[in-house]
Motif scaffolding. Structure first.
Motif, short mmCIF file in Angstrom:
data_model
loop_
_atom_site.label_atom_id
_atom_site.label_comp_id
_atom_site.label_asym_id
_atom_site.label_seq_id
_atom_site.Cartn_x
_atom_site.Cartn_y
_atom_site.Cartn_z
N VAL A 10 0.83 -1.02 0.10
CA VAL A 10 0.03 0.05 0.00
C VAL A 10 0.88 1.24 -0.02
O VAL A 10 0.68 2.07 -0.74
CB VAL A 10 -0.88 -0.04 1.31
CG1 VAL A 10 -1.68 1.36 1.26
CG2 VAL A 10 -1.89 -1.19 0.92
N GLU A 11 1.95 1.13 0.74
CA GLU A 11 2.75 2.28 0.96
C GLU A 11 3.48 2.67 -0.35
O GLU A 11 3.73 3.68 -0.84
CB GLU A 11 3.91 2.33 2.05
CG GLU A 11 3.22 2.29 3.48
CD GLU A 11 4.01 2.09 4.59
OE1 GLU A 11 5.25 1.89 4.39
OE2 GLU A 11 3.69 2.25 5.72
N GLY A 12 4.02 1.30 -0.80
CA GLY A 12 4.65 1.64 -2.02
C GLY A 12 4.03 1.91 -3.22
O GLY A 12 4.42 2.73 -4.02
N VAL A 13 2.72 1.54 -3.46
CA VAL A 13 1.85 1.84 -4.58
C VAL A 13 1.26 3.59 -4.43
O VAL A 13 1.49 4.25 -5.34
CB VAL A 13 0.57 1.01 -4.56
CG1 VAL A 13 -0.57 1.69 -5.62
CG2 VAL A 13 0.93 -0.13 -5.03
N ARG A 14 1.27 3.75 -3.12
CA ARG A 14 1.07 5.33 -3.01
C ARG A 14 2.05 6.06 -3.32
O ARG A 14 1.97 7.16 -3.98
CB ARG A 14 0.54 5.23 -1.45
CG ARG A 14 0.04 7.04 -1.16
CD ARG A 14 -0.65 7.08 0.21
NE ARG A 14 -1.74 6.23 0.39
CZ ARG A 14 -1.76 5.35 1.59
NH1 ARG A 14 -0.97 5.02 2.05
NH2 ARG A 14 -3.02 4.86 1.68
N VAL A 32 3.94 -3.57 -9.52
CA VAL A 32 3.65 -4.05 -7.96
C VAL A 32 4.15 -5.63 -7.95
O VAL A 32 3.16 -6.47 -8.28
CB VAL A 32 2.24 -3.69 -7.58
CG1 VAL A 32 2.32 -3.89 -6.03
CG2 VAL A 32 2.04 -2.28 -7.84
N PRO A 33 5.22 -6.06 -7.40
CA PRO A 33 5.61 -7.68 -7.27
C PRO A 33 4.86 -8.18 -6.12
O PRO A 33 5.46 -8.79 -5.11
CB PRO A 33 6.94 -7.64 -7.21
CG PRO A 33 7.40 -6.32 -6.41
CD PRO A 33 6.35 -5.30 -6.90
N ILE A 34 3.44 -8.22 -6.06
CA ILE A 34 2.69 -8.82 -5.04
C ILE A 34 2.96 -10.32 -4.71
O ILE A 34 2.47 -10.66 -3.66
CB ILE A 34 0.95 -8.38 -4.98
CG1 ILE A 34 0.55 -9.17 -6.15
CG2 ILE A 34 0.90 -7.18 -5.10
CD1 ILE A 34 -0.93 -9.12 -6.42
N GLY A 35 3.45 -10.97 -5.64
CA GLY A 35 3.75 -12.36 -5.65
C GLY A 35 5.10 -12.83 -4.55
O GLY A 35 5.42 -14.00 -4.52
N PHE A 36 5.95 -11.63 -4.28
CA PHE A 36 7.22 -11.91 -3.73
C PHE A 36 7.24 -11.15 -2.45
O PHE A 36 6.59 -10.09 -2.25
CB PHE A 36 8.16 -11.53 -4.68
CG PHE A 36 7.85 -12.14 -6.24
CD1 PHE A 36 8.63 -13.37 -6.42
CD2 PHE A 36 7.29 -11.53 -7.18
CE1 PHE A 36 8.35 -13.87 -7.54
CE2 PHE A 36 7.22 -12.01 -8.24
CZ PHE A 36 7.70 -13.36 -8.82
N MET A 80 0.25 -2.59 -12.89
CA MET A 80 0.41 -3.91 -12.97
C MET A 80 0.78 -4.82 -11.80
O MET A 80 1.98 -4.54 -11.20
CB MET A 80 1.31 -4.22 -14.10
CG MET A 80 0.93 -4.10 -15.59
SD MET A 80 2.08 -4.76 -16.78
CE MET A 80 1.03 -4.79 -18.28
N PHE A 81 -0.34 -5.56 -11.26
CA PHE A 81 0.28 -6.66 -10.22
C PHE A 81 0.76 -7.69 -10.64
O PHE A 81 0.10 -8.38 -11.71
CB PHE A 81 -0.83 -6.97 -9.18
CG PHE A 81 -1.48 -5.45 -8.66
CD1 PHE A 81 -0.99 -5.19 -7.56
CD2 PHE A 81 -2.89 -4.62 -9.25
CE1 PHE A 81 -1.70 -4.12 -6.60
CE2 PHE A 81 -3.09 -3.68 -8.56
CZ PHE A 81 -2.79 -3.23 -7.28
N VAL A 82 1.90 -8.03 -10.33
CA VAL A 82 2.74 -9.18 -11.11
C VAL A 82 3.10 -10.45 -9.87
O VAL A 82 3.53 -10.06 -8.93
CB VAL A 82 4.04 -8.60 -11.65
CG1 VAL A 82 4.91 -8.13 -10.81
CG2 VAL A 82 4.72 -9.99 -12.42
N THR A 83 2.85 -11.56 -10.65
CA THR A 83 3.42 -12.82 -9.56
C THR A 83 4.10 -13.79 -10.42
O THR A 83 3.90 -13.56 -11.78
CB THR A 83 2.14 -13.06 -8.69
OG1 THR A 83 2.64 -14.19 -7.72
CG2 THR A 83 1.15 -13.74 -9.84
N HIS A 84 4.59 -14.80 -9.81
CA HIS A 84 5.13 -15.96 -10.60
C HIS A 84 4.37 -16.77 -11.13
O HIS A 84 3.00 -17.11 -10.64
CB HIS A 84 5.98 -16.83 -9.57
CG HIS A 84 7.04 -17.53 -10.21
ND1 HIS A 84 6.88 -18.39 -11.25
CD2 HIS A 84 8.34 -17.75 -10.00
CE1 HIS A 84 7.77 -18.96 -11.49
NE2 HIS A 84 8.83 -18.50 -10.81
#
Length: 346
Positions: A157-161, A257-261, A176-180
């Protein structure tokens, strides 16, 4: 439940040029990956001196966890073991057993439900208990998947803001939210009730929604994937982030946004900071990559909260979660309970 040790359980990575191919063989054991494909992937590690950042990141996380546990007055030592490189799970189990520990609570550095993040770690723990001969003496439990726990969500949240503030002058921004990526069949098996993408995809979409809700933005966004491997004939989750970038139109700025890691390991540094950034530049976009949680204070304290909810058997109704999917349920323990082991020796 009474626990006397914490196990930080992770993937592992090479720490020198001579380690790279042996490490990759460990990762791909039994999958029939040809040597030439390993050499292709080895380039990513060799570019960084043959050293994956993941081990140093785990050392830092271990120190941060120890400090947070001490701050909260929790007297539990933290051990560290890996799936694919030193120190292995067998090393950690032998060490903690030699120091008189018997009931272990594991933190797995994977926030989502999938075979590699859940089933494979369970198999790893079973194998380590057998290989060390400690099945009747050591019990391993693990915290639940924490994809939507506030401690994991808050750093994003802080990073996206921050990233949106950085590109605020752009006319059109896409997040772009990204995951493996994983095989589509494996994704479905992670939770068939959620449809083709299974629990794996559903959890990522839930996290993306929770992050955007917390930021308070309706900026266009998508869920994309990276790091696909294996046979081209096997369907994997798509779209690939580079393909998705090339298909965007009318976009000036891209927030990745590397939400998978949970940390900036090799696939983040290479696949995102190298390849995805290059794709964005080629397509005329300014790109900003959001940091992973790493040792963010909210993430570290969140992990300790997850330990405490398992230790104290906190009811599901009282467990924090940022999406309608949570809280995810606990996993059963592995190995023998201490009482059972004591009974066998009497």
């Amino acid at each position: 439940m009474s626990y006397d040790a914490i196990l930080l359980a992770s993937f592992g990575g090479p720490e020198g040029q001579d380690d790279v191919i042996p490490f990759l063989k460990n990762v791909t054991r039994g999958k029939g990956i040809p040597e030439e494909r390993l050499e292709e992937v080895a380039v990513h590690y060799r570019h960084h001196g043959g050293v994956s950042p993941i081990n140093e990141q785990n050392r830092e996380l271990k120190v941060a966890l120890e400090a947070e546990l001490a701050r909260q007055g929790i007297d539990l030592p933290v051990y560290w073991g890996n799936r694919n490189w030193n120190p292995y799970f067998t090393d950690a189990l032998r060490e903690l057993h030699a120091e008189g520990k018997r009931d272990v609570l594991a933190i797995v550095t994977s926030a989502y439900t999938s075979y590699s993040g859940v089933g494979q770690y369970r198999e790893d723990f079973e194998r380590a208990l057998d290989d060390t001969g400690l099945r009747d003496e050591v019990r391993i439990s693990r915290i639940r998947e924490y994809f939507d726990h506030p401690g994991f969500v808050t750093p994003f949240v802080e990073g996206v803001r921050s990233a949106l503030d950085e590109v605020a002058d752009a006319a059109n921004t896409h997040v772009m939210f990204v995951t493996h990526s994983i095989p589509t069949a494996a994704a479905t098996e992670s939770g068939p009730e959620f449809g083709e993408g299974g629990a794996y995809e559903a959890q990522h979409r839930a996290v993306a929604g929770a992050i955007l809700d917390a930021v308070g933005t309706d900026v266009p966004h998508s869920l994309v994937y990276q790091s696909r491997s294996g046979s081209p004939a096997t369907p994997w989750l798509e779209p690939d982030i580079n393909d998705a970038i090339s298909e965007l139109t009318g976009v000036d700025s891209l927030v990745i946004v590397p939400i998978g890691f949970v940390s900036d390991h090799m696939e983040v540094l290479w696949d995102l900071d190298n390849e995805a950034m290059e794709s964005a530049t080629t397509n005329g976009m300014r790109a900003v990559r959001v940091p992973t949680p790493g040792i963010h204070p909210a993430y570290v304290s969140g992990l300790v909260d997850l330990l405490l909810e398992r230790i104290n058997d906190v009811p599901a109704s009282e467990r924090p979660h940022e999406s309608p999917l949570g809280p995810w349920p606990d996993h059963p323990s592995q190995g023998a309970a201490l009482e059972s082991a004591m009974t066998k020796t009497q």
